[in-house]
Design an enzyme around this catalytic site. Sequence first.
Site, PDB file in Angstrom:
ATOM      1  N   CYS A 193       0.831  -1.208   0.000  1.00 14.62           N
ATOM      2  CA  CYS A 193       0.000   0.000   0.000  1.00 14.62           C
ATOM      3  C   CYS A 193       0.860   1.251   0.000  1.00 14.62           C
ATOM      4  CB  CYS A 193      -0.939  -0.005   1.212  1.00 14.62           C
ATOM      5  SG  CYS A 193      -1.997   1.462   1.295  1.00 14.62           S
TER       6      CYS A 193
ATOM      7  N   CYS B 145      -0.459   4.076   2.223  1.00 14.85           N
ATOM      8  CA  CYS B 145      -0.252   3.840   3.655  1.00 14.85           C
ATOM      9  C   CYS B 145       1.193   4.098   4.075  1.00 14.85           C
ATOM     10  CB  CYS B 145      -0.605   2.394   4.010  1.00 14.85           C
ATOM     11  SG  CYS B 145      -2.198   1.822   3.413  1.00 14.85           S
ATOM     12  N   ASP B 146       2.145   3.659   3.258  1.00  9.77           N
ATOM     13  CA  ASP B 146       3.531   3.582   3.711  1.00  9.77           C
ATOM     14  C   ASP B 146       4.522   4.451   2.949  1.00  9.77           C
ATOM     15  OD1 ASP B 146       2.698   1.676   5.571  1.00  9.77           O
ATOM     16  OD2 ASP B 146       2.993   0.027   4.173  1.00  9.77           O
TER      17      ASP B 146
END
Length: 316
Positions: A132, A135-136
């Site tokens: 992701c 997300c990261d």
Amino acid sequence: MYKVIILGTGPAGLTAAIYLARANMKPVVIEGPEPGGQLTTTTDVENFPGFPDGILGPELMDNMRKQAERFGAEFKRGWVTDVDLSKRPFTLSVDSLGEVKAEALVISTGASAKLLGIPGEKENMGQGVSTCATCDGFFYRGKKIVVVGGGDSAMEEANFLTKFASEVTVVHRRDQLRASKIMQDRAKENPKISWAMNRIPVEVVKKAEGGVRGLKVENKETGKEEVIEADGIFVAIGHRPNTGFLKGQLKTDETGYIQVIPGTTKTNVEGVFACGDVQDHVYRQAVTAAGTGCMAAMDAEKFLEGSAAIDWSQSL
């Protein structure tokens, strides 16, 4: 016999459990072998509202579960092997519980990221390997990143990651990308993106002190192995919605995502609601999943109370 059963314990399922428990609907949550969903494999979560310093993924999910339990949600461990949605009450076969019935059903079984299945991948998930970018990506400011994949999602993630990374290398096992032309063009015009085509991922290479050093690949043209240096590896080869157990009893799109009436969580079966990534292949974020979990709980509550606010005459 239960009023409402919730399948899944990610942000969507647990939010639905909180809302339904507070509404005195006595929800029963059936959690599979990996309670908490994809967030349990994430280390720092920094984009969930309310946590200015971030929070560990497993801790966030544990807090959500405790909140649901506080209001009376009941949790049962098991794996749903079969469902009968042809009539109410719905019947579910659960390996650890046998046959259970419910007047309403909330499906929040999520979607699983497809993985490469190579050594070092699972062991380093959340420690240099991710599925992701949204997300990261933030954790890789000024660092080198590898994105594996050749479809639209890979191109989208590669472009997104250039906001943070010093360099992004796209690794694809073929000499042609599968992505749409417009997505290919955007990626090829990005000066931060380089290309490693005709490379087959072989192994995630770790640093001695921990973390990722790079991705070992086989060069199909030379037959030799080489290591592409990288601080992070993003696998972007698609997701698979966890809907196989439904055996076609709900309307889905061609890839298996449950279809809901826009603006609701209603499926094509009266009394069955879907929320989270199992019906969302676009956003796939914890906060959006939680939002649809709230919607599913409110839709299910109205249904169980026989409210006219639920209009099942709409069609997908």
